[in-house]
Motif scaffolding. Sequence first.
Motif, PDB file in Angstrom:
ATOM      1  N   ALA A  86       0.839  -1.206   0.000  1.00  0.00           N
ATOM      2  CA  ALA A  86       0.000   0.000   0.000  1.00  0.00           C
ATOM      3  C   ALA A  86       0.872   1.253   0.000  1.00  0.00           C
ATOM      4  O   ALA A  86       0.628   2.196   0.745  1.00  0.00           O
ATOM      5  CB  ALA A  86      -0.960  -0.010   1.188  1.00  0.00           C
ATOM      6  N   ALA A  87       1.904   1.239  -0.835  1.00  0.00           N
ATOM      7  CA  ALA A  87       2.842   2.358  -0.886  1.00  0.00           C
ATOM      8  C   ALA A  87       3.210   2.672  -2.335  1.00  0.00           C
ATOM      9  O   ALA A  87       3.162   1.802  -3.193  1.00  0.00           O
ATOM     10  CB  ALA A  87       4.100   2.012  -0.102  1.00  0.00           C
ATOM     11  N   ASP A  88       3.574   3.915  -2.585  1.00  0.00           N
ATOM     12  CA  ASP A  88       4.023   4.339  -3.908  1.00  0.00           C
ATOM     13  C   ASP A  88       5.266   5.201  -3.770  1.00  0.00           C
ATOM     14  O   ASP A  88       5.392   5.977  -2.819  1.00  0.00           O
ATOM     15  CB  ASP A  88       2.936   5.144  -4.619  1.00  0.00           C
ATOM     16  CG  ASP A  88       1.883   4.252  -5.243  1.00  0.00           C
ATOM     17  OD1 ASP A  88       2.262   3.358  -6.022  1.00  0.00           O
ATOM     18  OD2 ASP A  88       0.695   4.449  -4.955  1.00  0.00           O
ATOM     19  N   VAL A  89       6.158   5.070  -4.730  1.00  0.00           N
ATOM     20  CA  VAL A  89       7.369   5.883  -4.766  1.00  0.00           C
ATOM     21  C   VAL A  89       7.078   7.154  -5.547  1.00  0.00           C
ATOM     22  O   VAL A  89       6.562   7.107  -6.664  1.00  0.00           O
ATOM     23  CB  VAL A  89       8.530   5.112  -5.416  1.00  0.00           C
ATOM     24  CG1 VAL A  89       9.742   6.016  -5.601  1.00  0.00           C
ATOM     25  CG2 VAL A  89       8.884   3.901  -4.575  1.00  0.00           C
ATOM     26  N   GLU A  90       7.390   8.285  -4.926  1.00  0.00           N
ATOM     27  CA  GLU A  90       7.240   9.565  -5.611  1.00  0.00           C
ATOM     28  C   GLU A  90       8.498   9.905  -6.391  1.00  0.00           C
ATOM     29  O   GLU A  90       8.444  10.338  -7.540  1.00  0.00           O
ATOM     30  CB  GLU A  90       6.949  10.672  -4.605  1.00  0.00           C
ATOM     31  CG  GLU A  90       6.869  12.042  -5.245  1.00  0.00           C
ATOM     32  CD  GLU A  90       6.702  13.140  -4.226  1.00  0.00           C
ATOM     33  OE1 GLU A  90       7.695  13.841  -3.948  1.00  0.00           O
ATOM     34  OE2 GLU A  90       5.586  13.291  -3.703  1.00  0.00           O
ATOM     35  N   SER A  91       9.653   9.725  -5.742  1.00  0.00           N
ATOM     36  CA  SER A  91      10.907  10.072  -6.415  1.00  0.00           C
ATOM     37  C   SER A  91      12.070   9.305  -5.827  1.00  0.00           C
ATOM     38  O   SER A  91      12.018   8.830  -4.688  1.00  0.00           O
ATOM     39  CB  SER A  91      11.177  11.573  -6.309  1.00  0.00           C
ATOM     40  OG  SER A  91      11.432  11.937  -4.968  1.00  0.00           O
ATOM     41  N   VAL A  92      13.113   9.204  -6.656  1.00  0.00           N
ATOM     42  CA  VAL A  92      14.379   8.611  -6.237  1.00  0.00           C
ATOM     43  C   VAL A  92      15.471   9.560  -6.688  1.00  0.00           C
ATOM     44  O   VAL A  92      15.535   9.938  -7.856  1.00  0.00           O
ATOM     45  CB  VAL A  92      14.599   7.219  -6.856  1.00  0.00           C
ATOM     46  CG1 VAL A  92      15.971   6.681  -6.498  1.00  0.00           C
ATOM     47  CG2 VAL A  92      13.512   6.255  -6.417  1.00  0.00           C
ATOM     48  N   GLU A  93      16.327   9.949  -5.753  1.00  0.00           N
ATOM     49  CA  GLU A  93      17.426  10.863  -6.065  1.00  0.00           C
ATOM     50  C   GLU A  93      18.744  10.157  -5.787  1.00  0.00           C
ATOM     51  O   GLU A  93      18.977   9.664  -4.691  1.00  0.00           O
ATOM     52  CB  GLU A  93      17.316  12.114  -5.190  1.00  0.00           C
ATOM     53  CG  GLU A  93      18.466  13.068  -5.329  1.00  0.00           C
ATOM     54  CD  GLU A  93      18.429  14.175  -4.275  1.00  0.00           C
ATOM     55  OE1 GLU A  93      19.406  14.949  -4.234  1.00  0.00           O
ATOM     56  OE2 GLU A  93      17.471  14.251  -3.492  1.00  0.00           O
ATOM     57  N   LYS A  94      19.601  10.086  -6.800  1.00  0.00           N
ATOM     58  CA  LYS A  94      20.923   9.488  -6.637  1.00  0.00           C
ATOM     59  C   LYS A  94      21.795  10.479  -5.866  1.00  0.00           C
ATOM     60  O   LYS A  94      21.898  11.649  -6.232  1.00  0.00           O
ATOM     61  CB  LYS A  94      21.519   9.201  -8.011  1.00  0.00           C
ATOM     62  CG  LYS A  94      22.666   8.256  -7.975  1.00  0.00           C
ATOM     63  CD  LYS A  94      22.174   6.853  -7.816  1.00  0.00           C
ATOM     64  CE  LYS A  94      23.184   5.892  -8.407  1.00  0.00           C
ATOM     65  NZ  LYS A  94      22.783   4.524  -8.275  1.00  0.00           N
ATOM     66  N   LEU A  95      22.427  10.021  -4.795  1.00  0.00           N
ATOM     67  CA  LEU A  95      23.274  10.861  -3.960  1.00  0.00           C
ATOM     68  C   LEU A  95      24.736  10.720  -4.372  1.00  0.00           C
ATOM     69  O   LEU A  95      25.110   9.742  -5.028  1.00  0.00           O
ATOM     70  CB  LEU A  95      23.082  10.484  -2.488  1.00  0.00           C
ATOM     71  CG  LEU A  95      21.646  10.643  -1.970  1.00  0.00           C
ATOM     72  CD1 LEU A  95      21.535  10.129  -0.542  1.00  0.00           C
ATOM     73  CD2 LEU A  95      21.199  12.096  -2.061  1.00  0.00           C
ATOM     74  N   PRO A  96      25.586  11.685  -3.998  1.00  0.00           N
ATOM     75  CA  PRO A  96      26.994  11.651  -4.406  1.00  0.00           C
ATOM     76  C   PRO A  96      27.732  10.366  -4.013  1.00  0.00           C
ATOM     77  O   PRO A  96      28.639   9.932  -4.731  1.00  0.00           O
ATOM     78  CB  PRO A  96      27.605  12.873  -3.697  1.00  0.00           C
ATOM     79  CG  PRO A  96      26.463  13.798  -3.510  1.00  0.00           C
ATOM     80  CD  PRO A  96      25.267  12.927  -3.282  1.00  0.00           C
TER      81      PRO A  96
END
Length: 132
Positions: free
Chosen positions: A86-96
């Motif tokens: 019951a979850a959705d991903v809004e965004s994924v940000e690659k970190l340094p």
Amino acid sequence: MNRREFVGGLAGLVALSTASLEAALTGGRKTLVIGASRAGCEYALAHPDETILLDHGILPAIELGHDQTDVWAEKLLKANCRVLLAADVESVEKLPDGSCRVIAYGPDGRHVFEVAAVRDLSTAGWHKGEWK
């Protein structure tokens, strides 16, 4: 195990919440697998201690039909896989440092957390393999 027993006893497969997310992240960085498709379930079963399986639905491997969701749910529960439903991903940000910051939504709101990697094995995106 039937669907009613599974849905009634979601001991290991839980709706996304702060507590369930913290429990899933214990023991170090994990790989977030988006989509409890058959491919996502197989990945989680192969790496149960290192994987968080996240899906917007409440049944795993739904593309195989309702009779198969019972089988896959039982496998995931027996292997102690960390599954957030019951979850959705809004965004994924690659970190340094190569890790990923994830923003996801569940029934209790917005969650921001970091994982070592993100793989998209949802039925719509499994062919991509990696979050781009």
